[in-house]
Design an enzyme around this catalytic site. Structure first.
Site, mmCIF file in Angstrom:
data_model
loop_
_atom_site.group_PDB
_atom_site.id
_atom_site.type_symbol
_atom_site.label_atom_id
_atom_site.label_comp_id
_atom_site.label_asym_id
_atom_site.label_seq_id
_atom_site.Cartn_x
_atom_site.Cartn_y
_atom_site.Cartn_z
ATOM 1 N N ASP A 234 0.826 -1.207 0.000
ATOM 2 C CA ASP A 234 0.000 0.000 0.000
ATOM 3 C C ASP A 234 0.868 1.268 0.000
ATOM 4 O O ASP A 234 1.615 1.519 0.949
ATOM 5 C CB ASP A 234 -0.890 -0.076 1.253
ATOM 6 C CG ASP A 234 -1.990 0.953 1.262
ATOM 7 O OD1 ASP A 234 -1.977 1.855 0.411
ATOM 8 O OD2 ASP A 234 -2.860 0.850 2.136
ATOM 9 N N GLY B 55 -5.238 3.397 -7.922
ATOM 10 C CA GLY B 55 -5.489 3.628 -9.335
ATOM 11 C C GLY B 55 -4.684 4.761 -9.936
ATOM 12 O O GLY B 55 -4.899 5.161 -11.081
ATOM 13 N N ASP C 2 -10.532 4.137 -1.533
ATOM 14 C CA ASP C 2 -11.146 3.141 -0.653
ATOM 15 C C ASP C 2 -12.662 3.046 -0.808
ATOM 16 O O ASP C 2 -13.360 4.047 -0.952
ATOM 17 C CB ASP C 2 -10.824 3.463 0.806
ATOM 18 C CG ASP C 2 -9.368 3.186 1.132
ATOM 19 O OD1 ASP C 2 -8.577 2.948 0.200
ATOM 20 O OD2 ASP C 2 -9.024 3.217 2.327
HETATM 21 C C1 GLA Z 1 -5.490 2.235 2.759
HETATM 22 C C2 GLA Z 1 -6.015 1.091 1.907
HETATM 23 C C3 GLA Z 1 -7.061 0.334 2.677
HETATM 24 C C4 GLA Z 1 -6.461 -0.202 3.972
HETATM 25 C C5 GLA Z 1 -5.868 0.946 4.789
HETATM 26 C C6 GLA Z 1 -5.075 0.435 5.983
HETATM 27 O O1 GLA Z 1 -6.468 3.184 3.007
HETATM 28 O O2 GLA Z 1 -6.531 1.576 0.691
HETATM 29 O O3 GLA Z 1 -7.564 -0.745 1.904
HETATM 30 O O4 GLA Z 1 -5.478 -1.151 3.673
HETATM 31 O O5 GLA Z 1 -4.987 1.732 4.000
HETATM 32 O O6 GLA Z 1 -4.469 1.441 6.704
#
Ligand code: GLA
Length: 366
Positions: free
Chosen positions: A116, A166, A187
């Site tokens: 991430d 994305g 998200d």
């Molecule tokens: C981001 C990701 C989420 C999740 C959070 C965790 O927002 O997009 O899917 O993994 O981090 O902190």
């Protein structure tokens, strides 16, 4: 397919909760329906020791034992990190420790990594290449490439999930870097407007998906928040049409029977998992109703009619134009939510309540 801790538990995930999730995946029949990965999202990370080895925090006393437990249930286990110094929730990231972390995951028996971007943006991209978008993007690609290579070097097959919302059309470059799936959006949240917004963003991405490399419109919210039964059903149906990774994100220990029925509908799962791997696309829309099509193996076809709007019976009534789907004459199919046979005909009126869906599989489209 699998389950991820974030959408329901967020930072409350712990060893006990992950074991309970694994138990429930088996007990609920989800494993037998195809759910395999039990994925721990953010907030498992502790501190690094003097040699840079990352330790778990107190919520996860023994990750190897947890992985063994999950494996003993016939399931696989996933974990989460960031290419930046910190994860999105402010825990330790992998920057400068990529090989070490990959080896650690492999030594625990990890099968899946969600990587991430998060703090990599301000701490690396913006610091090292201020105001230079192209250079920032190169840094991001290099970071994913680095972890991809580090995972491969472990010799353990580990699925790589890119989570960078994305940015810079990852569908164009993620597969070449070894990404098996990549988020296409920011998200998800458990409300219809957000789910529908994400769905709309998938239009045009079908050609980038295929076996081993998938667009990821984010994890499922089925069973979360205040989603109505129709919304849960429509969300699940549309993610299946998108060939999306089906990662449930609900509290499996307190799953209502009707939610279990949605998540384990084998006909709908078969659409998602169809071996041709062709993602569905929006064929046309009429008012607030949309018709999506997905081509399936063996010449079969899935058709989803979605009432996306807020008004009950928003289109009065909607008439299906089978001609626009390339079909000629009556089509025999199966309604995948009632399990009943259905015949689709040109201009047939279909009334679908707001945020609900008609999902039909046609074995031999003509
Ligand atoms: C981001 C990701 C989420 C999740 C959070 C965790 O927002 O997009 O899917 O993994 O981090 O902190």
């Amino acid at each position: 397919m699998g389950w991820n801790s974030w959408n329901y538990f967020a930072e409350k995930v712990d060893d006990k909760g992950v074991r309970a999730a694994a138990d429930q995946i088996v007990a609920s029949g989800m494993r037998d329906a195809g759910y395999v990965y039990v994925n721990i999202d953010d907030t498992w990370e502790g501190e690094r020791d003097a040699s840079g080895v990352l330790h778990t925090n107190s919520k996860f006393p023994d990750m190897k034992a947890l992985a063994d437990y999950v494996h003993s249930k016939g399931l696989k286990i996933g974990i989460y990190s960031s290419p930046g110094p910190k994860t999105c929730a402010g825990f330790e990231g992998s920057l400068g420790h990529e090989e070490q972390d990959a080896q650690l995951y492999a030594s625990w028996g990890i099968d899946y990594l969600k990587y991430d971007l998060c703090s990599f943006i301000p701490e690396v991209m913006e610091k090292q290449a201020p105001h230079d978008n192209a250079a920032q993007i190169r840094l991001m690609h290099a970071a994913y490439d680095k972890m991809s290579r580090a995972l491969k070097a472990t010799g353990r097959p580990i699925v790589l999930s890119l989570c960078q919302y994305g940015w810079d059309s990852p569908w164009e470059w993620a597969p070449a870097l070894g990404g098996n799936l990549w988020r296409t959006t920011g998200d998800i949240s458990p409300d219809w407007d957000r789910i529908y917004t994400l769905l709309e963003m998938q239009d045009g991405l079908a050609k980038y998906a295929g076996p081993g490399h998938w667009n990821d419109p984010d994890m499922l919210e089925v069973g979360n928040g205040e989603l109505s039964l129709a919304e849960n059903r429509a969300h699940f149906s549309m993610w299946a049409m998108l060939a999306a990774p089906l990662l449930a994100g609900n509290d499996l220990s307190n799953m209502k029977p009707e939610i279990k029925d949605i998540l384990t509908n084998r006909d709908v799962i078969a659409i998602d998992q169809d071996k041709l791997g062709e993602q569905g696309f929006r064929a046309y829309s009429d008012g607030e109703d949309e018709v999506w099509v997905r081509h399936l193996s063996g010449g079969a076809m899935a058709i989803a009619v979605l009432a996306a709007g807020d008004t009950r019976y928003s289109t009065h009534p909607f008439h299906l134009d089978t001609g626009r789907l390339g079909l000629h004459g009556p089509q025999q199919g199966k309604d995948l939510w009632t399990g009943k046979e259905i015949t689709l005909t040109q201009d047939m009126p279909i009334e679908i309540a707001s945020h609900d869906v008609l999902l039909v599989r046609i074995a031999n489209p003509k």
